[in-house]
Design a protein around this motif. Structure first.
Motif, PDB file in Angstrom:
ATOM      1  N   UNK A   4      -9.267 -23.359 -22.131  1.00 41.17           N
ATOM      2  CA  UNK A   4     -10.102 -24.557 -21.975  1.00 41.17           C
ATOM      3  C   UNK A   4      -9.986 -25.469 -23.195  1.00 41.17           C
ATOM      4  N   UNK A   5      -9.964 -24.879 -24.377  1.00 43.01           N
ATOM      5  CA  UNK A   5      -9.831 -25.676 -25.603  1.00 43.01           C
ATOM      6  C   UNK A   5      -8.480 -26.391 -25.625  1.00 43.01           C
ATOM      7  N   UNK A   6      -7.435 -25.678 -25.247  1.00 42.09           N
ATOM      8  CA  UNK A   6      -6.104 -26.287 -25.223  1.00 42.09           C
ATOM      9  C   UNK A   6      -6.059 -27.439 -24.223  1.00 42.09           C
ATOM     10  N   UNK A   7      -6.608 -27.232 -23.049  1.00 44.69           N
ATOM     11  CA  UNK A   7      -6.623 -28.284 -22.027  1.00 44.69           C
ATOM     12  C   UNK A   7      -7.439 -29.493 -22.488  1.00 44.69           C
ATOM     13  N   UNK A   8      -8.557 -29.237 -23.147  1.00 45.77           N
ATOM     14  CA  UNK A   8      -9.391 -30.336 -23.634  1.00 45.77           C
ATOM     15  C   UNK A   8      -8.641 -31.129 -24.702  1.00 45.77           C
ATOM     16  N   UNK A   9      -7.990 -30.420 -25.635  1.00 42.76           N
ATOM     17  CA  UNK A   9      -7.174 -31.099 -26.642  1.00 42.76           C
ATOM     18  C   UNK A   9      -6.097 -31.951 -25.984  1.00 42.76           C
ATOM     19  N   UNK A  10      -5.393 -31.371 -25.019  1.00 45.94           N
ATOM     20  CA  UNK A  10      -4.301 -32.088 -24.344  1.00 45.94           C
ATOM     21  C   UNK A  10      -4.819 -33.332 -23.612  1.00 45.94           C
ATOM     22  N   UNK A  11      -5.983 -33.226 -23.012  1.00 47.70           N
ATOM     23  CA  UNK A  11      -6.520 -34.381 -22.279  1.00 47.70           C
ATOM     24  C   UNK A  11      -6.927 -35.510 -23.222  1.00 47.70           C
ATOM     25  N   UNK A  12      -7.124 -35.204 -24.502  1.00 43.69           N
ATOM     26  CA  UNK A  12      -7.505 -36.219 -25.487  1.00 43.69           C
ATOM     27  C   UNK A  12      -6.312 -36.949 -26.102  1.00 43.69           C
ATOM     28  N   UNK A  13      -5.112 -36.431 -25.912  1.00 46.52           N
ATOM     29  CA  UNK A  13      -3.929 -37.007 -26.560  1.00 46.52           C
ATOM     30  C   UNK A  13      -3.760 -38.498 -26.254  1.00 46.52           C
ATOM     31  N   UNK A  14      -3.795 -38.938 -24.990  1.00 49.39           N
ATOM     32  CA  UNK A  14      -3.627 -40.376 -24.732  1.00 49.39           C
ATOM     33  C   UNK A  14      -4.713 -41.231 -25.399  1.00 49.39           C
ATOM     34  N   UNK A  15      -5.924 -40.732 -25.427  1.00 48.12           N
ATOM     35  CA  UNK A  15      -7.015 -41.461 -26.072  1.00 48.12           C
ATOM     36  C   UNK A  15      -6.756 -41.578 -27.570  1.00 48.12           C
ATOM     37  N   UNK A  16      -6.376 -40.467 -28.211  1.00 43.86           N
ATOM     38  CA  UNK A  16      -6.099 -40.501 -29.647  1.00 43.86           C
ATOM     39  C   UNK A  16      -4.911 -41.407 -29.960  1.00 43.86           C
ATOM     40  N   UNK A  17      -3.911 -41.415 -29.096  1.00 41.04           N
ATOM     41  CA  UNK A  17      -2.764 -42.299 -29.306  1.00 41.04           C
ATOM     42  C   UNK A  17      -3.197 -43.761 -29.225  1.00 41.04           C
ATOM     43  N   UNK A  18      -4.051 -44.079 -28.273  1.00 39.25           N
ATOM     44  CA  UNK A  18      -4.538 -45.459 -28.142  1.00 39.25           C
ATOM     45  C   UNK A  18      -5.362 -45.863 -29.360  1.00 39.25           C
ATOM     46  N   UNK A  19      -6.154 -44.936 -29.871  1.00 36.08           N
ATOM     47  CA  UNK A  19      -7.023 -45.238 -31.007  1.00 36.08           C
ATOM     48  C   UNK A  19      -6.305 -45.190 -32.351  1.00 36.08           C
ATOM     49  N   UNK A  20      -5.099 -44.655 -32.390  1.00 29.48           N
ATOM     50  CA  UNK A  20      -4.406 -44.470 -33.662  1.00 29.48           C
ATOM     51  C   UNK A  20      -3.801 -45.756 -34.223  1.00 29.48           C
TER      52      UNK A  20
END
Length: 99
Positions: A4-20
């Motif tokens: 679950x932690x891995x999936x949650x991290x993975x689902x955040x990648x596009x958001x973090x890329x947009x915010x970076x």
């Protein structure tokens, strides 16, 4: 770390890329200060070209960080952070529980 932690991290990648990106951060901060704004109004407040602003707004829109309100021929952009905040809160909760 659980699946679950891995999936949650993975689902955040596009958001973090947009915010970076610093320019997208500038757009978010500008909209937080003065919303809604048109592309032209955003361009007047930043050092980027209108096409560059439009490109960054598309990325923010794709991640549901901004919304559009069409008034006549003008599009006005506003922040829409609820979904992103929920996702980040879920990530923090998952990390606290599993790490």
């Amino acid at each position: 770390m659980g699946q679950q932690a891995i999936e949650t991290f993975r689902s955040c990648i596009p958001l973090f890329q947009a915010l970076s990106d610093p320019y997208r951060q500038d757009i978010i901060l500008l909209l937080a200060e003065k919303q809604p704004l048109s592309v032209n109004e955003i361009t007047e407040n930043l050092t980027l070209s209108r096409p560059a602003i439009s490109h960054h707004l598309k990325i923010l829109r794709d991640q549901q960080l901004v919304s559009i309100d069409q008034k006549g021929t003008q599009r006005y952009y506003s922040l829409q952070l609820e979904d992103a905040l929920d996702l980040i809160k879920e990530l923090v909760k998952t990390v606290e529980e599993t790490c």
